[in-house]
Scaffold this active site. Structure first.
Site, PDB file in Angstrom:
ATOM      1  N   GLY A   1     -17.181   2.273  -2.713  1.00  0.00           N
ATOM      2  CA  GLY A   1     -15.766   1.951  -2.909  1.00  0.00           C
ATOM      3  C   GLY A   1     -15.240   0.801  -2.071  1.00  0.00           C
TER       4      GLY A   1
ATOM      5  CG  ASP B   1      -5.527  -1.525  -6.975  1.00  0.00           C
ATOM      6  OD1 ASP B   1      -5.880  -2.197  -5.990  1.00  0.00           O
ATOM      7  OD2 ASP B   1      -4.576  -0.718  -6.944  1.00  0.00           O
TER       8      ASP B   1
ATOM      9  CB  ALA C   1      -6.056  11.989 -14.773  1.00  0.00           C
TER      10      ALA C   1
ATOM     11  CB  THR D   1      -1.012  -0.060   1.168  1.00  0.00           C
ATOM     12  OG1 THR D   1      -1.911   1.041   1.056  1.00  0.00           O
ATOM     13  CG2 THR D   1      -0.330  -0.035   2.534  1.00  0.00           C
TER      14      THR D   1
ATOM     15  CE  LYS E   1      -1.704   0.238  -3.906  1.00  0.00           C
ATOM     16  NZ  LYS E   1      -3.059   0.369  -4.469  1.00  0.00           N
TER      17      LYS E   1
ATOM     18  N   GLY F   1      -3.496   7.443  -9.985  1.00  0.00           N
ATOM     19  CA  GLY F   1      -3.238   6.009 -10.014  1.00  0.00           C
ATOM     20  C   GLY F   1      -4.511   5.182 -10.054  1.00  0.00           C
TER      21      GLY F   1
ATOM     22  CE1 TYR G   1     -12.025   2.023   3.031  1.00  0.00           C
ATOM     23  CE2 TYR G   1     -11.321   2.164   0.741  1.00  0.00           C
ATOM     24  CZ  TYR G   1     -11.040   1.924   2.060  1.00  0.00           C
ATOM     25  OH  TYR G   1      -9.766   1.583   2.426  1.00  0.00           O
TER      26      TYR G   1
END
Ligand code: ATR
Length: 276
Positions: free
Chosen positions: A241, A104, A130, A63, A67, A132, A220
Site C-alpha cells: 500500500g 487516489d 466498500a 487528509t 476530504k 472511501g 501499509y
C-alpha cells in the site's frame, strides 16, 4: 520561479507522511519551496482553504477528516473528485479560485502498473471493502476496462449500494462467499483496515486465485500484511500500500512545484524512515 508553498491539512495531521514525501522531492530537485503540516480543525476548514491564495500557497493536500468537506468548498472539481465526492489535492488557480482533484485512484493504478507490469485489465477483479478507498479503486479499475469487479464487504448492503451507484462492471459479492469470488480473477484488492497494526487479519484463503493473479493490499502498516505474506509464500505477485501513497502525491507536486517527480526506492526509504 519564486518560493513555492504547499502542505497537508488534517486534524490531527502529525501522523501524515506527506511532509517527508514532498520534502524528499523538494530536496532532490533543488526546488525553492516548502511543504508543511497544517493542523486545521474541521470547523475552520473553509477559512483555511480560502486563506491559501492570500498566504501565497500554491495549494495543499487534504487528509482525514477533510476530504469530503473540501469537495463541497472548492470552486472546481475534476472527474475523479466528482465521482468520489472527495478531494485530496487542491490547486490554487491564477485567479485565486480553488481546484479540487482526487488522485487516489490514479496513485492506486500507477503503483499497480509499476509493481505488477504483467497485469492486464482483462479478467475479473475481487475488491474487499466498500468505503472511501474502495470507491477510488473501483472507479479506476472500471475506467481501465476491467470486465467485472466483484465487491465483497462485511456489510453486504454497502457493497450492493456501491454496485448500484457505479453500475456495470460492478457486481456485489456476498462477504461470506468471498473466497469463491477469487475464481478466474487476475487481481484481488484489500481496501479494508483488516491486517493493519492493531486490527484483526483479513481472513482470505487464496487457493482459488489463479497462479498468475496479483494480490494488492492498500494497508501499509505493516508493509507486508499477513495477506501479502501468504501471497508471497504461494509465489503470487504482491503489491503493497505504500506505493499508492507515493504515486498519489505526484500530480499535486507537479502542479505546485513545476516538476513531475519520480517514485523510486530512495523515496520509499525516506518516507519509511520518517517518524510520523
Ligand atoms: P476508508 O474510507 O478508509 O475505506 P471506511 O469508509 O471506514 O474507510 O471503510 C472501511 C472498510 O473496512 C469498510 O468496507 C468496512 O466494512 P463495513 O462497511 O462493513 O463497515 C471494512 N471493515 C472495517 N472493519 C472491518 C472488519 N472487522 N471486518 C470486515 N471489514 C471491516
Amino acid at each position: 520561479m519564486s518560493f513555492r508553498m504547499s502542505g497537508v491539512m488534517g486534524w490531527p495531521v502529525g501522523h501524515s507522511r506527506s511532509p517527508a514525501l514532498h520534502g524528499h522531492w523538494l530536496a532532490r530537485h533543488g526546488i525553492a519551496g516548502t511543504y508543511v503540516p497544517l493542523p486545521v480543525q474541521p470547523e475552520h476548514l473553509e477559512q483555511a482553504l480560502r486563506a491559501l491564495p492570500v498566504l501565497g500557497f500554491a495549494g495543499c493536500n487534504l487528509t482525514v477528516p477533510h476530504k469530503e468537506a473540501a469537495f463541497r468548498i472548492v470552486d472546481h472539481v475534476d472527474r475523479a473528485a466528482a465521482r468520489l465526492r472527495a478531494v485530496n489535492t487542491v490547486i490554487v488557480r491564477p485567479d485565486g479560485t480553488l481546484e479540487g482533484r482526487n488522485t487516489d485512484g490514479e496513485g492506486f493504478l500507477k503503483h499497480l502498473e509499476a509493481s505488477a507490469p504483467a497485469w492486464r485489465p482483462d479478467r475479473p477483479v475481487l475488491v474487499l471493502g466498500a468505503g472511501g478507498a474502495a470507491r477510488a479503486v473501483v472507479g479506476t479499475l472500471a475506467d481501465a476496462g476491467v470486465p467485472e469487479i466483484r465487491i465483497a464487504n462485511r456489510t453486504d448492503a454497502r457493497a450492493a449500494s456501491l454496485a448500484e451507484e457505479f453500475g456495470t462492471p460492478l457486481r456485489p459479492w456476498p462477504w461470506a462467499k468471498r473466497e469463491d469470488g477469487l475464481t478466474g480473477c487476475g487481481l484481488v484488492v484489500n481496501t479494508t483496515q483488516l491486517g493493519m497494526v492493531g486490527w484483526p487479519e483479513l481472513e482470505l484463503a487464496l487457493d482459488r486465485l489463479p497462479g498468475d493473479g496479483v494480490v494488492y493490499d492498500i494497508v501499509y502498516t505493516p508493509l507486508e500484511t499477513p495477506l501479502l505474506a501468504e501471497a508471497r509464500q504461494r509465489g503470487l505477485t504482491t503489491v503493497d500500500g505504500l506505493g499508492m501513497l507515493l504515486h498519489q502525491a505526484r500530480a499535486g507536486f507537479a502542479a505546485w512545484f513545476g516538476v513531475d517527480p519520480t517514485v523510486d526506492e530512495a523515496l520509499r526509504q525516506a518516507v519509511l524512515g520518517s517518524t510520523p
